[in-house]
Design an enzyme around this catalytic site. Structure first.
Site, short mmCIF file in Angstrom:
data_model
loop_
_atom_site.label_atom_id
_atom_site.label_comp_id
_atom_site.label_asym_id
_atom_site.label_seq_id
_atom_site.Cartn_x
_atom_site.Cartn_y
_atom_site.Cartn_z
CG ASN A 21 -16.89 -43.44 -103.05
OD1 ASN A 21 -16.36 -42.33 -102.91
ND2 ASN A 21 -17.39 -43.84 -104.21
CG HIS A 50 -21.26 -42.53 -107.28
ND1 HIS A 50 -20.13 -42.27 -108.02
CD2 HIS A 50 -22.27 -42.71 -108.17
CE1 HIS A 50 -20.44 -42.29 -109.31
NE2 HIS A 50 -21.74 -42.56 -109.43
CG ASP A 92 -18.63 -45.56 -108.48
OD1 ASP A 92 -17.97 -45.18 -107.50
OD2 ASP A 92 -18.60 -44.98 -109.58
CB SER A 151 -25.27 -44.16 -103.34
OG SER A 151 -26.29 -44.11 -104.32
C1 GAR Z 1 -19.07 -35.25 -104.98
O1 GAR Z 1 -20.22 -34.96 -105.74
C2 GAR Z 1 -18.90 -36.75 -104.86
O2 GAR Z 1 -20.11 -37.45 -104.75
C3 GAR Z 1 -18.20 -37.07 -106.16
O3 GAR Z 1 -17.28 -36.03 -106.32
C4 GAR Z 1 -17.80 -34.84 -105.74
C5 GAR Z 1 -16.76 -34.28 -104.81
O4 GAR Z 1 -17.15 -33.03 -104.32
N1 GAR Z 1 -17.56 -38.35 -106.12
C6 GAR Z 1 -17.52 -39.17 -107.16
O5 GAR Z 1 -17.98 -38.91 -108.25
C7 GAR Z 1 -16.84 -40.50 -106.88
N2 GAR Z 1 -17.17 -41.46 -107.86
P1 GAR Z 1 -16.40 -32.38 -103.09
O6 GAR Z 1 -14.90 -32.45 -103.39
O7 GAR Z 1 -16.89 -30.96 -103.04
O8 GAR Z 1 -16.76 -33.17 -101.86
#
Ligand code: GAR
Length: 191
Positions: free
Chosen positions: A111, A113, A149, A140
């Site tokens: 994943n 984050h 997470d 990360s």
């Molecule tokens: C990203 O910033 C990712 O790190 C976060 O969601 C966003 C998705 O953006 N994920 C989390 O917060 C998971 N806990 P994207 O759809 O443009 O890739």
């Protein structure tokens, strides 16, 4: 994961929204050095705008019933097995997977984050980072375990918080780092 030997590993990307990390992983997967090929994009949200990136590249898309996600997990497992998916990359996937699902794919779900884990798990990371007046934040990539997470960290990138930063500006800078970090983390687990 086994060291990359030239046979690209069949990978599924799970998304829920805009899919910019999906887009960056698709272009990475087309490079010769990439140890992965993307055979499936799964979204728990029918309207996830990021699905357009999968459509453009004619990658198979799987959608399951949003309301009854946990009932659908069995179907999801069946399809992942049928397609011999070996690696699952969560990329903005905002649904918590069941512990039985995680157990089944142990060590094969990763994943991304938007924080320097173990700090700022969960949602609204940039807002909380700014409220705490941190000097640095980042992103990360980690293995997924049954706690949110919390799995073993594969790679992190740090970014300095500037005086002029607000939530939007910071999110934008961290996101562009994410697009570099995810491919690097994948290279690392196959090296
Ligand atoms: C990203 O910033 C990712 O790190 C976060 O969601 C966003 C998705 O953006 N994920 C989390 O917060 C998971 N806990 P994207 O759809 O443009 O890739």
């Amino acid at each position: 994961m086994k060291k990359y030997s030239g046979n690209k590993v069949s990978t599924a990307i799970f998304i829920s929204g805009r899919g910019t990390n999906l887009k960056s992983l698709i272009s990475f997967s087309h490079k010769k050095i990439s140890p992965i090929k993307i055979d499936l994009v799964f979204s728990n949200k029918r309207k996830a705008s990021g699905l357009k990136f999968a459509k453009e590249k004619k990658i198979k898309i799987l959608l399951l019933n949003e309301k009854f996600f946990y009932n659908s997990e069995r179907k999801l497992v069946k399809i992942l097995n049928e397609k011999n998916i070996e690696l699952i990359c969560l990329a903005g996937f905002m649904k918590i997977l069941s512990s039985s699902f995680i157990k089944r794919f142990k060590g094969r779900i990763i994943n991304i984050h938007p924080s320097l884990l173990p700090k700022y798990k969960g949602l609204n990371t940039h807002k909380r980072v700014l409220e705490k007046k941190e000097n640095y934040t980042g992103c990360s990539v980690h293995f997924v375990n049954s706690k949110l997470d919390s799995g073993k960290i594969i790679l992190q990138k740090k970014v300095k918080i500037l005086k002029k930063d607000n939530e939007k500006k910071l999110a934008k800078r961290v996101l562009s780092l994410e697009h570099k970090l995810y491919p690097q983390a994948i290279m690392k687990i196959f090296s």
